[in-house]
Design a protein around this motif. Structure first.
Motif, PDB file in Angstrom:
ATOM      1  N   ALA A  93       2.056 -11.114  11.503  1.00 56.81           N
ATOM      2  CA  ALA A  93       1.694 -10.645  10.164  1.00 56.81           C
ATOM      3  C   ALA A  93       2.430 -11.455   9.102  1.00 56.81           C
ATOM      4  O   ALA A  93       3.617 -11.750   9.235  1.00 56.81           O
ATOM      5  N   THR A  94       1.718 -11.802   8.045  1.00 56.40           N
ATOM      6  CA  THR A  94       2.318 -12.537   6.935  1.00 56.40           C
ATOM      7  C   THR A  94       2.699 -11.559   5.825  1.00 56.40           C
ATOM      8  O   THR A  94       2.267 -10.403   5.822  1.00 56.40           O
ATOM      9  N   LYS A  95       3.492 -12.043   4.869  1.00 58.25           N
ATOM     10  CA  LYS A  95       3.923 -11.177   3.772  1.00 58.25           C
ATOM     11  C   LYS A  95       2.748 -10.647   2.948  1.00 58.25           C
ATOM     12  O   LYS A  95       2.722  -9.459   2.627  1.00 58.25           O
ATOM     13  N   PRO A  96       1.759 -11.475   2.595  1.00 55.42           N
ATOM     14  CA  PRO A  96       0.613 -10.913   1.856  1.00 55.42           C
ATOM     15  C   PRO A  96      -0.165  -9.874   2.661  1.00 55.42           C
ATOM     16  O   PRO A  96      -0.649  -8.884   2.105  1.00 55.42           O
ATOM     17  N   GLN A  97      -0.273 -10.077   3.960  1.00 53.77           N
ATOM     18  CA  GLN A  97      -0.962  -9.090   4.793  1.00 53.77           C
ATOM     19  C   GLN A  97      -0.174  -7.786   4.851  1.00 53.77           C
ATOM     20  O   GLN A  97      -0.753  -6.697   4.796  1.00 53.77           O
ATOM     21  N   ILE A  98       1.144  -7.878   4.971  1.00 59.74           N
ATOM     22  CA  ILE A  98       1.984  -6.678   5.017  1.00 59.74           C
ATOM     23  C   ILE A  98       1.882  -5.929   3.696  1.00 59.74           C
ATOM     24  O   ILE A  98       1.753  -4.702   3.665  1.00 59.74           O
ATOM     25  N   ARG A  99       1.918  -6.662   2.591  1.00 59.60           N
ATOM     26  CA  ARG A  99       1.797  -6.043   1.268  1.00 59.60           C
ATOM     27  C   ARG A  99       0.470  -5.294   1.146  1.00 59.60           C
ATOM     28  O   ARG A  99       0.428  -4.138   0.718  1.00 59.60           O
ATOM     29  N   ALA A 100      -0.613  -5.937   1.560  1.00 57.20           N
ATOM     30  CA  ALA A 100      -1.930  -5.306   1.465  1.00 57.20           C
ATOM     31  C   ALA A 100      -2.026  -4.082   2.377  1.00 57.20           C
ATOM     32  O   ALA A 100      -2.619  -3.064   2.001  1.00 57.20           O
ATOM     33  N   ALA A 101      -1.433  -4.161   3.558  1.00 55.65           N
ATOM     34  CA  ALA A 101      -1.495  -3.041   4.498  1.00 55.65           C
ATOM     35  C   ALA A 101      -0.723  -1.832   3.971  1.00 55.65           C
ATOM     36  O   ALA A 101      -1.215  -0.700   4.035  1.00 55.65           O
ATOM     37  N   ILE A 102       0.474  -2.054   3.437  1.00 51.08           N
ATOM     38  CA  ILE A 102       1.278  -0.945   2.917  1.00 51.08           C
ATOM     39  C   ILE A 102       0.600  -0.333   1.696  1.00 51.08           C
ATOM     40  O   ILE A 102       0.542   0.893   1.553  1.00 51.08           O
ATOM     41  N   GLU A 103       0.070  -1.171   0.814  1.00 50.19           N
ATOM     42  CA  GLU A 103      -0.612  -0.644  -0.369  1.00 50.19           C
ATOM     43  C   GLU A 103      -1.857   0.142   0.019  1.00 50.19           C
ATOM     44  O   GLU A 103      -2.179   1.146  -0.606  1.00 50.19           O
ATOM     45  N   ASP A 104      -2.543  -0.292   1.069  1.00 48.81           N
ATOM     46  CA  ASP A 104      -3.748   0.401   1.510  1.00 48.81           C
ATOM     47  C   ASP A 104      -3.416   1.705   2.241  1.00 48.81           C
ATOM     48  O   ASP A 104      -4.057   2.732   2.017  1.00 48.81           O
ATOM     49  N   LEU A 105      -2.410   1.679   3.096  1.00 48.60           N
ATOM     50  CA  LEU A 105      -2.073   2.866   3.888  1.00 48.60           C
ATOM     51  C   LEU A 105      -1.454   3.982   3.055  1.00 48.60           C
ATOM     52  O   LEU A 105      -1.782   5.151   3.228  1.00 48.60           O
TER      53      LEU A 105
END
Length: 104
Positions: free
Chosen positions: A39-51
């Motif tokens: 997982a990359t930082k932008p993917q982690i950011r998007a996942a946390i914001e979505d969840l």
């Protein structure tokens, strides 16, 4: 921000890490999660914001070293994991706390 497939985002975050150090960091609005190693930082950011429906200010990642695991005479390693320390915007702290620590 790049667009990610929303169906794959929840699979990036495995679980929250609740250690003594992580609990102390929660007072500074920083939450620690175990994520998939790719997982990359932008993917982690998007996942946390979505969840959690929160605004992420900053994402820090770390790859802790693998630990040896011994069973009898056999020596192996624990699986590799990636740790993500996510800083949440001050106004959204209550949202993530209600999800992670629900009042029963």
């Amino acid at each position: 921000m790049a667009k990610f497939d929303p169906r794959n985002l929840p699979d990036l975050v495995r679980r929250p890490i609740l250690t003594e150090k992580a609990t102390i960091m929660m007072e500074q609005d920083k939450y620690t999660f175990e994520v998939t190693p790719k997982a990359t930082k932008p993917q982690i950011r998007a996942a946390i914001e979505d969840l959690f429906q929160v605004k992420v200010v900053k994402v820090n990642t770390a790859l802790p070293p693998r630990r040896k695991k011994r069973v009898g005479k056999f020596i192996g390693f624990k699986p590799q994991y990636k740790k993500a320390i996510v800083t949440i915007a001050p106004g959204d702290v209550e949202k993530i706390r209600q999800v992670l620590f629900p009042e029963v």
